[in-house]
Design a protein around this motif. Structure first.
Motif, PDB file in Angstrom:
ATOM      1  N   TYR A  17     -13.326  30.014  39.774  1.00 17.10           N
ATOM      2  CA  TYR A  17     -12.762  30.913  38.777  1.00 17.10           C
ATOM      3  C   TYR A  17     -13.671  31.046  37.550  1.00 17.10           C
ATOM      4  N   ASP A  21     -11.109  30.809  31.732  1.00 25.17           N
ATOM      5  CA  ASP A  21      -9.814  31.350  32.108  1.00 25.17           C
ATOM      6  C   ASP A  21      -8.820  30.206  32.321  1.00 25.17           C
ATOM      7  N   ILE A  23      -6.730  29.733  34.723  1.00 20.05           N
ATOM      8  CA  ILE A  23      -6.739  29.231  36.094  1.00 20.05           C
ATOM      9  C   ILE A  23      -7.946  28.337  36.326  1.00 20.05           C
ATOM     10  N   ARG A  72      -5.183  28.192  45.541  1.00 15.79           N
ATOM     11  CA  ARG A  72      -6.052  29.062  46.341  1.00 15.79           C
ATOM     12  C   ARG A  72      -5.268  29.935  47.322  1.00 15.79           C
ATOM     13  N   SER A  76       1.908  34.408  46.396  1.00 23.47           N
ATOM     14  CA  SER A  76       1.964  35.594  45.545  1.00 23.47           C
ATOM     15  C   SER A  76       1.237  35.307  44.237  1.00 23.47           C
ATOM     16  N   ASP A  77       0.818  36.363  43.552  1.00 16.21           N
ATOM     17  CA  ASP A  77       0.181  36.200  42.243  1.00 16.21           C
ATOM     18  C   ASP A  77       1.157  35.612  41.233  1.00 16.21           C
ATOM     19  N   GLU A  78       2.430  36.001  41.337  1.00 15.88           N
ATOM     20  CA  GLU A  78       3.437  35.469  40.415  1.00 15.88           C
ATOM     21  C   GLU A  78       3.569  33.963  40.580  1.00 15.88           C
ATOM     22  N   ARG A  80       1.289  31.932  41.844  1.00 14.02           N
ATOM     23  CA  ARG A  80       0.039  31.305  41.401  1.00 14.02           C
ATOM     24  C   ARG A  80       0.004  31.181  39.874  1.00 14.02           C
ATOM     25  N   ASN A  81       0.389  32.226  39.178  1.00 13.11           N
ATOM     26  CA  ASN A  81       0.368  32.198  37.709  1.00 13.11           C
ATOM     27  C   ASN A  81       1.336  31.160  37.162  1.00 13.11           C
ATOM     28  N   GLY A 238       7.271  32.947  43.786  1.00  7.18           N
ATOM     29  CA  GLY A 238       7.117  34.231  43.120  1.00  7.18           C
ATOM     30  C   GLY A 238       8.191  35.233  43.470  1.00  7.18           C
TER      31      GLY A 238
END
Length: 384
Positions: A17, A21, A23, A72, A76-78, A80-81, A238
């Motif tokens: 990454y 950031d 992450i 990794r 879902s992006d949600e 992961r965030n 997510g």
């Protein structure tokens, strides 16, 4: 992940990454924790009375890989965030990171207190021959129209809905349900069609409302939102499982399919999972999945499991029986990959392996076996 590659326990890759950031910071904490072979290196930071249990469950290396690989391959992006924020909030505290890995195993490798995906004690019981409908299939199909609108679907109702939608066959092997074949020989009219005992296979197989236990007071205080299995799935998956499954909760066609006993057991143990098929134009083919088998292509083929499956939508009158929901299937696939790549799969299998507790009490390792059994009981028992 290609069938020719086993997702064996694998060290985390260098930080991929962008430096600076959030992450990047979260993944860096995972890399740092992975360098420690045992919790004894954190002796000055840990309080033995509150940390010993959770630290003994997972080594620093496995805990780090649970979190790192979850970042990794998050479903879902949600999700992961959300995981990024929780890891960063740990501030390199080893007890909190271990606790977060323990909690993260629920939606990402399902080795938590209430394991909703990993179900190594066996598949959902099948409906016995005496319970299965013996009426004509045409009449049975007409009756199905009244099942889905019901406020709750029983296990037997779900069984009938799935058999109709899945063409009375195992989705993995194509084998015709044995009891259905006994009721209607036209199902096996073609020579060479196999029959097998099938069951209802749930994707999420345990209650979403039961409370979480087994963490330390510090972990409970830090992650106070993590009170139920459903809450943890929503946080890291997510999505809201209740939004998908509604009041039917687990007994919904969106959360289940028909499977023969052997592939069902493999699916429950996370050795078998499904990945979406690319349509070659940047999208995916709806309800079509490649079958991924941990033990390899040759064994997959030898046990009769197909390489690709497509779930169907069935219509009875004005009622639609939907296919399994793709977000639940994606969650299960993430669980399987993270479990094997982190090494936590071996931890799960050790916790849930069968032992004859009566005979083992006379063996030299009796104390260990009893401790393991009590810990497993804690993992699968709800708190009050």
């Amino acid at each position: 992940m290609p069938l020719t590659r086993k997702p064996n326990p694998t060290a985390l890759h260098p930080n991929p990454y962008q430096h600076g950031d959030e992450i990047w910071e979260a993944y860096n904490q995972c890399l740092s924790l992975e360098q420690h072979e045992g919790w004894n290196t954190f002796a000055a930071q840990l309080q033995k009375d509150v940390s010993e249990g959770i630290m003994n469950d997972l080594s620093p290396r496995v805990a780090a890989r649970v979190l790192g690989w979850a970042l990794r391959v998050a479903p879902s992006d949600e999700g992961r965030n959300a995981l990024v924020r929780e890891i960063v909030g740990c501030n390199d505290d080893p007890e909190l990171l271990a606790g977060l890995a323990h909690l993260s195993m629920l939606p990402t490798i399902t080795a938590s207190d209430v394991p909703p995906v990993y179900n190594p004690k066996g598949p959902t019981p099948s409906v016995s021959a005496t319970q299965s409908p013996r009426i004509a299939f045409q009449q049975a199909a007409q009756d199905l129209e009244h099942l889905l609108p019901k406020p709750s679907i029983t296990a037997q109702d779900l069984r009938q809905l799935l058999l109709y939608r899945d063409n009375h066959s195992c989705v993995f092997t194509g084998a015709v349900d044995l009891d259905s074949a006994r009721s209607d020989n036209t199902l096996i009219i073609d020579l060479g069609v196999r029959t097998d005992t099938t069951r209802v296979a749930h994707i999420i197989s345990q209650s979403l409302s039961e409370n979480i236990a087994g963490t330390t007071p510090a972990v409970c205080a830090k992650f106070e939102w993590a009170k139920t299995a459903g809450a943890i799935i929503e946080r890291f998956g997510g999505f809201s499982s209740r939004d998908i499954l509604s009041d039917n909760v687990l007994n919904s066609p969106l959360n289940a399919f028909t499977a023969a006993t052997a592939p069902h057991e493999e699916y429950d143990k996370l050795d078998l999972w499904l990945t979406a098929v690319d349509d070659g134009q940047g999208g995916i083919i709806p309800d079509t999945y490649d079958v991924q088998y941990y033990w390899g292509e040759r064994l997959r083929s030898s046990v009769g499991i197909k390489q690709r499956i497509t779930f169907k939508t069935a219509t009875v009158g004005n009622t639609t029986i939907p296919p399994p929901h793709p977000r639940l299937i994606t969650l299960h696939a993430a669980c399987a990959m993270i479990a094997h790549m982190s090494g936590a799969a071996e931890h799960l299998k050790e916790c849930f392996r069968d032992t004859d507790m009566i005979s083992v009490m006379t063996e030299p390792n009796a104390a260990y076996e009893l401790t393991r059994a009590l810990k497993t009981l804690q993992l699968v028992s709800p708190t009050v």
